[in-house]
Motif scaffolding. Sequence first.
Motif, mmCIF file in Angstrom:
data_model
loop_
_atom_site.group_PDB
_atom_site.id
_atom_site.type_symbol
_atom_site.label_atom_id
_atom_site.label_comp_id
_atom_site.label_asym_id
_atom_site.label_seq_id
_atom_site.Cartn_x
_atom_site.Cartn_y
_atom_site.Cartn_z
ATOM 1 N N ASP A 28 0.831 -1.213 0.000
ATOM 2 C CA ASP A 28 0.000 0.000 0.000
ATOM 3 C C ASP A 28 0.861 1.257 0.000
ATOM 4 O OD1 ASP A 28 -2.245 -1.604 0.016
ATOM 5 O OD2 ASP A 28 -2.606 -1.383 2.181
ATOM 6 N N ALA A 29 1.932 1.256 0.797
ATOM 7 C CA ALA A 29 2.820 2.420 0.862
ATOM 8 C C ALA A 29 3.535 2.644 -0.471
ATOM 9 C CB ALA A 29 3.838 2.245 1.984
ATOM 10 N N VAL A 30 4.010 1.570 -1.095
ATOM 11 C CA VAL A 30 4.677 1.694 -2.390
ATOM 12 C C VAL A 30 3.694 2.207 -3.440
ATOM 13 C CG1 VAL A 30 5.751 0.379 -4.265
ATOM 14 C CG2 VAL A 30 6.474 -0.010 -1.919
ATOM 15 N N SER A 31 2.474 1.682 -3.436
ATOM 16 C CA SER A 31 1.456 2.137 -4.394
ATOM 17 C C SER A 31 1.110 3.601 -4.179
ATOM 18 C CB SER A 31 0.196 1.286 -4.262
ATOM 19 O OG SER A 31 0.461 -0.046 -4.590
ATOM 20 N N ALA A 32 0.946 4.003 -2.921
ATOM 21 C CA ALA A 32 0.621 5.404 -2.628
ATOM 22 C C ALA A 32 1.759 6.332 -3.043
ATOM 23 C CB ALA A 32 0.320 5.568 -1.138
ATOM 24 N N PHE A 33 2.993 5.936 -2.743
ATOM 25 C CA PHE A 33 4.146 6.750 -3.150
ATOM 26 C C PHE A 33 4.226 6.841 -4.670
ATOM 27 C CE2 PHE A 33 8.631 7.264 -4.294
ATOM 28 C CZ PHE A 33 8.915 8.444 -3.628
ATOM 29 N N SER A 34 3.952 5.746 -5.341
ATOM 30 C CA SER A 34 3.980 5.723 -6.799
ATOM 31 C C SER A 34 2.948 6.684 -7.386
ATOM 32 C CB SER A 34 3.730 4.303 -7.293
ATOM 33 O OG SER A 34 3.600 4.283 -8.676
ATOM 34 N N LYS A 35 1.730 6.622 -6.851
ATOM 35 C CA LYS A 35 0.672 7.516 -7.342
ATOM 36 C C LYS A 35 0.969 8.972 -7.042
ATOM 37 C CE LYS A 35 -2.949 4.062 -7.138
ATOM 38 N NZ LYS A 35 -4.072 3.517 -6.387
ATOM 39 N N ALA A 36 1.477 9.241 -5.826
ATOM 40 C CA ALA A 36 1.750 10.629 -5.431
ATOM 41 C C ALA A 36 2.904 11.232 -6.229
ATOM 42 C CB ALA A 36 2.064 10.693 -3.942
ATOM 43 N N GLY A 38 3.987 10.075 -9.256
ATOM 44 C CA GLY A 38 3.828 9.909 -10.691
ATOM 45 C C GLY A 38 4.853 8.971 -11.307
ATOM 46 N N ILE A 39 5.608 8.274 -10.458
ATOM 47 C CA ILE A 39 6.605 7.311 -10.925
ATOM 48 C C ILE A 39 5.931 5.947 -11.008
ATOM 49 C CG2 ILE A 39 8.829 6.228 -10.405
ATOM 50 C CD1 ILE A 39 9.477 8.728 -8.718
ATOM 51 N N PRO A 40 6.130 5.197 -12.097
ATOM 52 C CA PRO A 40 5.508 3.872 -12.187
ATOM 53 C C PRO A 40 5.878 2.991 -10.990
ATOM 54 C CG PRO A 40 6.446 4.491 -14.304
ATOM 55 C CD PRO A 40 6.870 5.536 -13.311
ATOM 56 N N ALA A 41 4.917 2.204 -10.533
ATOM 57 C CA ALA A 41 5.106 1.368 -9.338
ATOM 58 C C ALA A 41 6.288 0.416 -9.479
ATOM 59 C CB ALA A 41 3.832 0.595 -9.034
#
Length: 161
Positions: A28-36, A38-41
């Motif tokens: 969840d943290a990696v996904s949230a950081f990715s979305k915030a 704009g870097i692909p997961a």
Amino acid sequence: PTQIMVKAAQLLLAGTLLVAVMSDPMVDAVSAFSKASGIPAFFVAFVVTPFASNASELVSSLQFAKKKRIKNISLTFSQVYGAVTMNNTMCLGLFLLIVWYRGLDWDFSSEVTTTMFSIFALGVIGSSRNTFQTYWAFVSLAIYPLALALVFFLDYQLGWH
């Protein structure tokens, strides 16, 4: 020996339980950081999380390397080489087994190709000698950003998923 085996099994079980409890919040943290950001997961997962998951190996390797003896430096390189090879090979193998067993769609050809390239390259370097000069560390470390660049090239330039 039996007492050691029991203690080892307990520690493995405890570690497995910790991973089971912590893995979902980590994803969840990696996904949230990715979305915030704009870097692909994929790039977040392969740049940020290895530092967290391999921190203990990094610390022990640095402790060996501080002694500045040829044997210790070689041991440090061997430890890092072994950890990288084991992590990539074991995780990829287990992942592919799950994909096959559950009949999941496969859309990660570029990532697997890059991982296999990296494993092969490190294997060639690691099996070439018993003692390594310092420049081999830089050669080996260069494989990581090259692998990320290769995934980017295959995915975004060639459209190869």
